[in-house]
Design an enzyme around this catalytic site. Structure first.
Site, PDB file in Angstrom:
ATOM      1  N   LEU A 287      -9.720  -6.626 -13.469  1.00 13.54           N
ATOM      2  CA  LEU A 287     -11.152  -6.312 -13.475  1.00 13.54           C
ATOM      3  C   LEU A 287     -11.776  -6.780 -14.792  1.00 13.54           C
ATOM      4  O   LEU A 287     -11.181  -6.620 -15.851  1.00 13.54           O
ATOM      5  CB  LEU A 287     -11.364  -4.807 -13.308  1.00 13.54           C
ATOM      6  CG  LEU A 287     -10.830  -4.198 -12.005  1.00 13.54           C
ATOM      7  CD1 LEU A 287     -10.917  -2.676 -12.051  1.00 13.54           C
ATOM      8  CD2 LEU A 287     -11.569  -4.740 -10.793  1.00 13.54           C
TER       9      LEU A 287
ATOM     10  N   ASP B  39      -3.396  -3.516 -19.158  1.00 14.71           N
ATOM     11  CA  ASP B  39      -2.388  -2.444 -19.255  1.00 14.71           C
ATOM     12  C   ASP B  39      -2.370  -1.762 -20.627  1.00 14.71           C
ATOM     13  O   ASP B  39      -1.309  -1.439 -21.159  1.00 14.71           O
ATOM     14  CB  ASP B  39      -0.983  -2.993 -18.923  1.00 14.71           C
ATOM     15  CG  ASP B  39      -0.897  -3.525 -17.504  1.00 14.71           C
ATOM     16  OD1 ASP B  39      -1.603  -2.995 -16.628  1.00 14.71           O
ATOM     17  OD2 ASP B  39      -0.137  -4.464 -17.264  1.00 14.71           O
TER      18      ASP B  39
ATOM     19  N   GLY C 167       0.788  -1.231   0.000  1.00 16.48           N
ATOM     20  CA  GLY C 167       0.000   0.000   0.000  1.00 16.48           C
ATOM     21  C   GLY C 167       0.819   1.280   0.000  1.00 16.48           C
ATOM     22  O   GLY C 167       0.344   2.319   0.441  1.00 16.48           O
ATOM     23  N   SER C 168       2.049   1.232  -0.529  1.00 10.39           N
ATOM     24  CA  SER C 168       2.859   2.462  -0.512  1.00 10.39           C
ATOM     25  C   SER C 168       2.269   3.527  -1.444  1.00 10.39           C
ATOM     26  O   SER C 168       2.297   4.718  -1.134  1.00 10.39           O
ATOM     27  CB  SER C 168       4.323   2.173  -0.848  1.00 10.39           C
ATOM     28  OG  SER C 168       4.455   1.793  -2.196  1.00 10.39           O
ATOM     29  N   ASN C 169       1.693   3.114  -2.569  1.00  6.19           N
ATOM     30  CA  ASN C 169       1.024   4.095  -3.439  1.00  6.19           C
ATOM     31  C   ASN C 169      -0.262   4.610  -2.787  1.00  6.19           C
ATOM     32  O   ASN C 169      -0.611   5.772  -2.937  1.00  6.19           O
ATOM     33  CB  ASN C 169       0.715   3.496  -4.818  1.00  6.19           C
ATOM     34  CG  ASN C 169       1.829   3.769  -5.819  1.00  6.19           C
ATOM     35  OD1 ASN C 169       2.219   4.901  -6.032  1.00  6.19           O
ATOM     36  ND2 ASN C 169       2.354   2.718  -6.423  1.00  6.19           N
TER      37      ASN C 169
ATOM     38  N   HIS D 103       1.394   1.476 -13.387  1.00  5.79           N
ATOM     39  CA  HIS D 103       2.097   0.262 -13.836  1.00  5.79           C
ATOM     40  C   HIS D 103       3.602   0.526 -13.847  1.00  5.79           C
ATOM     41  O   HIS D 103       4.040   1.575 -14.324  1.00  5.79           O
ATOM     42  CB  HIS D 103       1.621  -0.107 -15.249  1.00  5.79           C
ATOM     43  CG  HIS D 103       2.208  -1.384 -15.739  1.00  5.79           C
ATOM     44  ND1 HIS D 103       1.792  -2.613 -15.267  1.00  5.79           N
ATOM     45  CD2 HIS D 103       3.196  -1.634 -16.635  1.00  5.79           C
ATOM     46  CE1 HIS D 103       2.510  -3.555 -15.861  1.00  5.79           C
ATOM     47  NE2 HIS D 103       3.362  -2.983 -16.703  1.00  5.79           N
TER      48      HIS D 103
END
Length: 193
Positions: free
Chosen positions: A98, A150, A20-22, A114
């Site tokens: 998703l 992506d 969860g750093s972003n 990404h």
């Protein structure tokens, strides 16, 4: 110190699977006056995701979604998004893809970060692949999510030089530092258009 309650900010959900750093950098960004977003929900498919602690620290509602049945999982997520009037989804190291149906049914915007310069190195193991191919630089990309992996429209990219002594780990760490700066910039860019 009074924090903005974000009443007129764009309600945002962040999807994570790991550290969860972003997510942390997006939460910090959301607290700034210039930020167009407020983070109202955190979703994860991993009940052990270290990033869940930011939900506790910053008092943000979090949901752990069991992904054994993708269709049921996505229905639950869509219900929560609707219930909480979420208009923006930020994928931040979310290790599930998703479905087209989900993307079509969510009426807001979905963004992803990404760790490569798309369209190069879609999918996993981006740093290994960049080093193996003797690329001189790699980087990160924030893009809109569409039904192809992506492949959505690119919003912003940041180049990072690959050093001779780099390993996938050292390169990944340097790119992550840039990811934390790029995601907020990309959000500012979209909402100032």
């Amino acid at each position: 110190m009074v924090l903005s309650t974000g009443t007129n900010k764009i309600k945002t959900a962040v999807f994570i699977s790991g550290t969860g750093s972003n997510l942390k950098s997006l939460i910090k960004f959301s607290k700034l006056k210039k930020s167009p977003i407020s983070i109202n929900l955190i979703f994860t498919n991993n009940k052990l995701a270290k990033g869940l602690k930011y939900g506790e620290i910053f008092k943000i509602k979090k949901k752990i979604i069991n992904y054994q049945n993708k269709e049921i999982a996505e229905k639950k997520i869509l219900n929560e998004l609707e219930k909480n009037k979420i208009e923006l989804v930020c994928l931040a190291g979310f290790m599930k893809i998703l479905s087209k149906k989900f993307i079509k049914n969510f009426k807001g915007k979905i963004l992803n970060i990404h760790p490569s310069l798309l369209p190069k190195y879609k999918g996993l193991n981006t740093h290994e692949r960049a080093i193996e191919n003797k690329d001189i630089y790699s980087g990160c990309t924030v893009h809109f999510v569409n039904s192809k992996l992506d492949s959505g429209k690119i919003i912003l990219q940041k180049k990072v030089n690959i050093l001779k002594k780099d390993t996938p780990n050292t390169l990944g760490k340097r790119i992550l530092v840039q990811e934390h700066k790029l995601y907020p910039k990309a959000i500012l860019k979209i909402f100032s258009l």
